[in-house]
Design an enzyme around this catalytic site. Structure first.
Site, PDB file in Angstrom:
ATOM      1  N   ASP A  13     105.421  37.726  45.013  1.00 18.67           N
ATOM      2  CA  ASP A  13     104.919  36.493  44.430  1.00 18.67           C
ATOM      3  C   ASP A  13     105.958  36.091  43.365  1.00 18.67           C
ATOM      4  O   ASP A  13     106.790  36.911  42.961  1.00 18.67           O
ATOM      5  CB  ASP A  13     103.548  36.768  43.795  1.00 18.67           C
ATOM      6  CG  ASP A  13     103.024  35.568  43.057  1.00 18.67           C
ATOM      7  OD1 ASP A  13     103.124  34.444  43.597  1.00 18.67           O
ATOM      8  OD2 ASP A  13     102.513  35.730  41.928  1.00 18.67           O
ATOM      9  N   ASP A  15     105.374  33.236  40.459  1.00 17.64           N
ATOM     10  CA  ASP A  15     104.821  32.865  39.154  1.00 17.64           C
ATOM     11  C   ASP A  15     103.957  34.001  38.605  1.00 17.64           C
ATOM     12  O   ASP A  15     102.979  34.389  39.234  1.00 17.64           O
ATOM     13  CB  ASP A  15     103.981  31.587  39.274  1.00 17.64           C
ATOM     14  CG  ASP A  15     104.791  30.432  39.844  1.00 17.64           C
ATOM     15  OD1 ASP A  15     105.822  30.103  39.254  1.00 17.64           O
ATOM     16  OD2 ASP A  15     104.390  29.872  40.887  1.00 17.64           O
TER      17      ASP A  15
HETATM   18  C1  G6P Z   1     101.640  29.494  42.543  1.00 18.12           C
HETATM   19  C2  G6P Z   1     101.046  29.468  41.161  1.00 18.12           C
HETATM   20  C3  G6P Z   1      99.876  28.493  41.081  1.00 18.12           C
HETATM   21  C4  G6P Z   1     100.276  27.151  41.653  1.00 18.12           C
HETATM   22  C5  G6P Z   1     100.741  27.309  43.087  1.00 18.12           C
HETATM   23  C6  G6P Z   1     101.210  25.989  43.708  1.00 18.12           C
HETATM   24  O1  G6P Z   1     100.868  30.283  43.374  1.00 18.12           O
HETATM   25  O2  G6P Z   1     100.593  30.753  40.785  1.00 18.12           O
HETATM   26  O3  G6P Z   1      99.517  28.364  39.739  1.00 18.12           O
HETATM   27  O4  G6P Z   1      99.182  26.245  41.610  1.00 18.12           O
HETATM   28  O5  G6P Z   1     101.817  28.212  43.133  1.00 18.12           O
HETATM   29  O6  G6P Z   1     102.373  25.578  43.048  1.00 18.12           O
HETATM   30  P1  G6P Z   1     103.082  24.174  43.215  1.00 18.12           P
HETATM   31  O7  G6P Z   1     104.330  24.316  42.389  1.00 18.12           O
HETATM   32  O8  G6P Z   1     103.376  23.973  44.662  1.00 18.12           O
HETATM   33  O9  G6P Z   1     102.135  23.150  42.692  1.00 18.12           O
HETATM   34 MG    MG Z   2     101.366  34.664  40.645  1.00 18.37          MG
END
Ligand code: G6P
Ligand code: MG
Length: 232
Positions: A13, A15
């Site tokens: 993962d 973030d």
């Molecule tokens: C990751 C983060 C989420 C986020 C998602 C979509 O999983 O942990 O917090 O909402 O990605 O991200 P994006 O940049 O496509 O909106």
């Molecule tokens: Mg994450």
């Protein structure tokens, strides 16, 4: 039970695992929640971790009892607004947001010839990895746009192994989110949960923070897991 010696790849993962960008996502959602008059709580923040853009907006609306208040077009507009907020926060992004030890860990596994893929739900992940100068270590990336289901569905982690030509049992997945740990477990990979073990209790292996994530510690934890099963 999978042994450490069987592991050939790592599925990451992004973030909250590699970079502190989960805090940026949370800040951008918080901003939008305020605008929608939905009270922001830590619990809501935890529920959103790892969850895709539209699913996150729907969770926020549901949390505030507003799930029927907006049309699809309005929701698309709000999701785009959150992304604009997020992209503004990314402008100043540099290597300082790499979480402790993760740059070294990724380099170390690459040096040891493990295969590496990215299983982030974020459409912004290529931009973030480039800015952190870590893209060069990744053999492959799952494009979340191509998926039928978001985390906690296992699809993204199943694909994360597949694109490396590995079986799920040959991979370790790393996550900071409950939805992500569920996704790894469903795929059959070994799950590493990084963060509060009370929240991430479903993970096979728990680390309190990224500085504990090393090949040696993962090996130690997997050895202990197979020992405890052998003596059961
Ligand atoms: C990751 C983060 C989420 C986020 C998602 C979509 O999983 O942990 O917090 O909402 O990605 O991200 P994006 O940049 O496509 O909106
Ligand atoms: Mg994450």
């Amino acid at each position: 039970m999978v042994k450490f010696e069987q592991i050939k790849g790592f599925v990451f993962d992004l973030d909250g695992v590699i970079a502190n960008t989960s805090a940026y996502h949370a800040q951008a959602w918080h901003q939008l929640a305020d605008e929608l008059d939905v009270t922001w709580t830590e619990d809501l923040g935890n529920q959103l971790k790892g969850v895709g853009r539209m699913d996150s907006l729907n969770l926020i609306l549901k949390y505030g009892g507003k799930e029927n208040d907006y049309t699809e077009d309005e929701k698309i507009k709000y999701a785009a607004e959150k992304n604009d907020n997020y992209l503004k926060l990314l402008e100043s992004l540099d290597k300082s947001v790499i979480l402790p030890g993760m740059g070294e860990f990724i380099k170390d596994i690459a040096d040891h010839h493990y295969l590496i893929s990215l299983a982030s739900s974020s459409k912004n992940s290529p931009r973030v990895l480039e800015k952190l100068d870590l893209a060069k270590y990744f053999n492959e990336r799952v494009d979340p746009v191509t998926l039928k289901h978001g985390k906690p569905d296992p699809e993204i982690y199943t694909r994360g192994a597949e694109i490396l030509n590995l079986k799920p049992e040959e991979c370790v997945g790393l996550e900071d989110a409950v939805a992500g740990v569920k996704a790894i477990n469903g795929s059959g990979e070994t799950s590493v949960g990084i963060g509060d073990p009370k929240i991430l209790h479903e993970a096979d292996i728990n680390f309190n923070d990224t500085s504990e994530v090393t090949l040696e510690n993962i090996k130690k934890a997997m050895d202990q897991m197979s020992d405890s099963i052998a003596t059961d």
